[in-house]
Design a protein around this motif. Structure first.
Motif, PDB file in Angstrom:
ATOM      1  N   MET A   1      38.912  42.019  35.641  1.00 14.42           N
ATOM      2  CA  MET A   1      39.815  41.265  35.984  1.00 14.42           C
ATOM      3  C   MET A   1      39.197  40.284  36.628  1.00 14.42           C
ATOM      4  N   PHE A   2      38.099  40.444  37.654  1.00 17.52           N
ATOM      5  CA  PHE A   2      37.769  39.190  38.305  1.00 17.52           C
ATOM      6  C   PHE A   2      36.898  38.483  37.500  1.00 17.52           C
ATOM      7  N   THR A   3      36.142  38.946  36.598  1.00 20.67           N
ATOM      8  CA  THR A   3      35.310  38.198  35.629  1.00 20.67           C
ATOM      9  C   THR A   3      36.122  37.166  34.664  1.00 20.67           C
ATOM     10  N   GLU A   4      37.551  37.788  34.333  1.00 19.19           N
ATOM     11  CA  GLU A   4      38.276  37.053  33.413  1.00 19.19           C
ATOM     12  C   GLU A   4      38.935  35.565  34.188  1.00 19.19           C
ATOM     13  N   VAL A   5      39.173  36.148  35.350  1.00 17.10           N
ATOM     14  CA  VAL A   5      39.644  34.884  36.210  1.00 17.10           C
ATOM     15  C   VAL A   5      38.837  33.858  36.716  1.00 17.10           C
ATOM     16  N   MET A   6      37.610  34.516  37.120  1.00 21.08           N
ATOM     17  CA  MET A   6      36.694  33.319  37.440  1.00 21.08           C
ATOM     18  C   MET A   6      35.917  32.646  36.191  1.00 21.08           C
ATOM     19  N   VAL A   7      36.090  33.238  35.103  1.00 24.66           N
ATOM     20  CA  VAL A   7      35.442  32.523  33.968  1.00 24.66           C
ATOM     21  C   VAL A   7      36.534  31.377  33.385  1.00 24.66           C
ATOM     22  N   THR A   8      37.818  32.007  33.208  1.00 21.08           N
ATOM     23  CA  THR A   8      38.908  31.029  32.928  1.00 21.08           C
ATOM     24  C   THR A   8      38.993  29.948  34.039  1.00 21.08           C
ATOM     25  N   ASN A   9      39.136  30.049  35.231  1.00 23.29           N
ATOM     26  CA  ASN A   9      39.479  29.156  36.183  1.00 23.29           C
ATOM     27  C   ASN A   9      38.550  28.205  36.891  1.00 23.29           C
ATOM     28  N   ALA A  10      37.270  28.800  36.624  1.00 21.01           N
ATOM     29  CA  ALA A  10      36.221  27.980  37.427  1.00 21.01           C
ATOM     30  C   ALA A  10      35.115  27.674  36.629  1.00 21.01           C
ATOM     31  N   LEU A  11      34.391  28.926  35.796  1.00 20.31           N
ATOM     32  CA  LEU A  11      33.450  28.447  34.930  1.00 20.31           C
ATOM     33  C   LEU A  11      33.756  27.527  33.800  1.00 20.31           C
ATOM     34  N   SER A  12      34.541  28.061  32.917  1.00 13.88           N
ATOM     35  CA  SER A  12      35.077  27.323  31.645  1.00 13.88           C
ATOM     36  C   SER A  12      35.514  25.930  31.925  1.00 13.88           C
TER      37      SER A  12
ATOM     38  N   ARG B   1      47.491  32.686  55.431  1.00 12.39           N
ATOM     39  CA  ARG B   1      48.395  33.590  55.278  1.00 12.39           C
ATOM     40  C   ARG B   1      47.546  34.830  54.304  1.00 12.39           C
ATOM     41  N   GLY B   2      46.746  34.489  53.695  1.00 13.24           N
ATOM     42  CA  GLY B   2      46.014  35.313  52.793  1.00 13.24           C
ATOM     43  C   GLY B   2      46.879  35.496  51.544  1.00 13.24           C
ATOM     44  N   GLY B   3      46.483  36.557  50.607  1.00 10.86           N
ATOM     45  CA  GLY B   3      47.304  36.846  49.484  1.00 10.86           C
ATOM     46  C   GLY B   3      46.660  35.977  48.478  1.00 10.86           C
ATOM     47  N   GLN B   4      47.096  36.468  47.262  1.00  9.13           N
ATOM     48  CA  GLN B   4      46.576  35.871  45.890  1.00  9.13           C
ATOM     49  C   GLN B   4      44.889  35.769  45.980  1.00  9.13           C
ATOM     50  N   ASP B   5      44.245  36.668  46.543  1.00  5.12           N
ATOM     51  CA  ASP B   5      42.847  36.482  46.816  1.00  5.12           C
ATOM     52  C   ASP B   5      41.936  36.080  45.717  1.00  5.12           C
ATOM     53  N   LEU B   6      42.172  36.841  44.413  1.00  2.00           N
ATOM     54  CA  LEU B   6      41.310  36.380  43.292  1.00  2.00           C
ATOM     55  C   LEU B   6      41.652  34.776  43.174  1.00  2.00           C
ATOM     56  N   TYR B   7      43.022  34.700  42.744  1.00  3.88           N
ATOM     57  CA  TYR B   7      43.222  33.195  42.344  1.00  3.88           C
ATOM     58  C   TYR B   7      42.816  32.269  43.395  1.00  3.88           C
ATOM     59  N   ARG B   8      43.011  32.612  44.553  1.00  2.60           N
ATOM     60  CA  ARG B   8      42.490  31.387  45.640  1.00  2.60           C
ATOM     61  C   ARG B   8      41.232  31.408  45.424  1.00  2.60           C
ATOM     62  N   ALA B   9      40.345  32.396  45.203  1.00  7.34           N
ATOM     63  CA  ALA B   9      38.764  32.382  45.236  1.00  7.34           C
ATOM     64  C   ALA B   9      38.227  31.521  44.065  1.00  7.34           C
ATOM     65  N   SER B  10      39.209  31.933  43.042  1.00 12.07           N
ATOM     66  CA  SER B  10      38.673  31.137  41.647  1.00 12.07           C
ATOM     67  C   SER B  10      38.940  29.507  41.872  1.00 12.07           C
ATOM     68  N   LYS B  11      40.119  29.058  42.611  1.00 11.46           N
ATOM     69  CA  LYS B  11      40.116  27.579  42.918  1.00 11.46           C
ATOM     70  C   LYS B  11      39.169  27.142  43.740  1.00 11.46           C
ATOM     71  N   SER B  12      38.919  28.060  44.881  1.00 14.23           N
ATOM     72  CA  SER B  12      37.946  27.421  45.796  1.00 14.23           C
ATOM     73  C   SER B  12      36.726  27.226  44.990  1.00 14.23           C
ATOM     74  N   ALA B  13      36.173  28.218  44.113  1.00 15.07           N
ATOM     75  CA  ALA B  13      34.987  27.944  43.386  1.00 15.07           C
ATOM     76  C   ALA B  13      35.269  27.062  42.541  1.00 15.07           C
ATOM     77  N   LEU B  14      36.099  26.583  41.776  1.00  9.43           N
ATOM     78  CA  LEU B  14      36.054  25.447  40.932  1.00  9.43           C
ATOM     79  C   LEU B  14      36.078  24.007  41.742  1.00  9.43           C
ATOM     80  N   ASN B  15      36.570  24.111  43.125  1.00  5.57           N
ATOM     81  CA  ASN B  15      36.330  23.100  43.896  1.00  5.57           C
ATOM     82  C   ASN B  15      34.860  22.790  44.379  1.00  5.57           C
ATOM     83  N   GLN B  16      34.178  23.816  44.823  1.00  5.05           N
ATOM     84  CA  GLN B  16      33.020  23.743  45.218  1.00  5.05           C
ATOM     85  C   GLN B  16      31.874  23.233  43.887  1.00  5.05           C
TER      86      GLN B  16
END
Length: 230
Positions: A102-113, A146-161
């Motif tokens: 799941m981590f790989t799928e979200v990161m690849v879709t939201n940040a890498l791709s 507030r935290g929450g949605q850890d993976l989605y947040r991380a993917s969008k932060s990665a995209l921004n970076q």
């Protein structure tokens, strides 16, 4: 003035379809992408557009499809706007409970791709054109209280970076670079209780993009043209 052209990646429904609809309404030529061959709202829009909207197939998680679409458009299309709109979420799990797949799928879709698309298509964007990517308030590290949605947040932060790195790498280019937070919108991703409709968000997104056309460098903005803290 000649008609401007936008390529919107991920335009089959929701925010992407809203963008395609709004740009077509404003007189742009729009190339929108969909995954696979199933019929979507973008196909309906294209049929009603009198040729202003065209549909291309692209699964941006597959690099060979990115290359194939770029090659199809190269030599016959110049883009005034490249906008990448695509994201997935897989539920609100604490990061320690997120499966590796799941981590790989979200990161690849939201940040890498999205960045693969930007890198591949940048040569088709006019020298003073705009490259935009759909980000999120949840990509802001400083606003995460507030935290929450850890993976989605991380993917969008990665995209921004990654966009920051891209902007630094091509600092001499004149492209306008935008990370856009559309607000909390009532979509499948945003949920049924989100405060904004697509019709409330998207015109502001387009106004914001247009307002900064011709301004080189990277900005992180929301649909009200307000700066979002990193």
């Amino acid at each position: 003035m000649s008609t401007r052209t936008a390529l919107i990646v991920g335009a089959s429904r929701a925010l992407g379809l809203g963008l395609a609809t709004e740009y077509a309404r404003r007189g742009w030529n729009v190339i929108g992408t969909v995954r696979g061959s199933r019929r979507t709202g973008l196909h309906d829009l294209a049929e009603a557009s009198g040729g202003r909207v065209t549909v291309e197939s692209l699964d941006m998680t597959k690099p060979e499809q990115i290359t194939a679409l770029r090659d199809r458009l190269a030599g016959r299309t110049t883009l005034d706007l490249l906008f990448v709109n695509a994201a997935v979420t897989r539920g609100d799990l604490p990061i320690g409970e997120v499966p590796e797949e799941m981590f790989t799928e979200v990161m690849v879709t939201n940040a890498l791709s999205p960045m693969r698309v930007v890198e591949s298509f940048r040569s088709l964007v006019t020298p003073t054109g705009t490259i935009g990517v759909m980000s999120s308030r949840q990509g802001s590290i400083s606003l995460n209280t507030r935290g929450g949605q850890d993976l989605y947040r991380a993917s969008k932060s990665a995209l921004n970076q990654l966009m920051r790195s891209y902007a630094a790498r091509y600092a001499e280019a004149a492209h306008t670079l935008l990370l856009i937070n559309p607000g909390h919108v009532r979509t499948e991703l945003g949920g049924p209780d989100a405060p904004l409709t697509i019709d409330q968000s998207i015109p502001g997104v387009v106004d914001t993009i247009d307002r900064h056309s011709g301004e080189p460098g990277l900005q992180f903005l929301n649909y009200l043209d307000e700066r979002v803290p990193w």
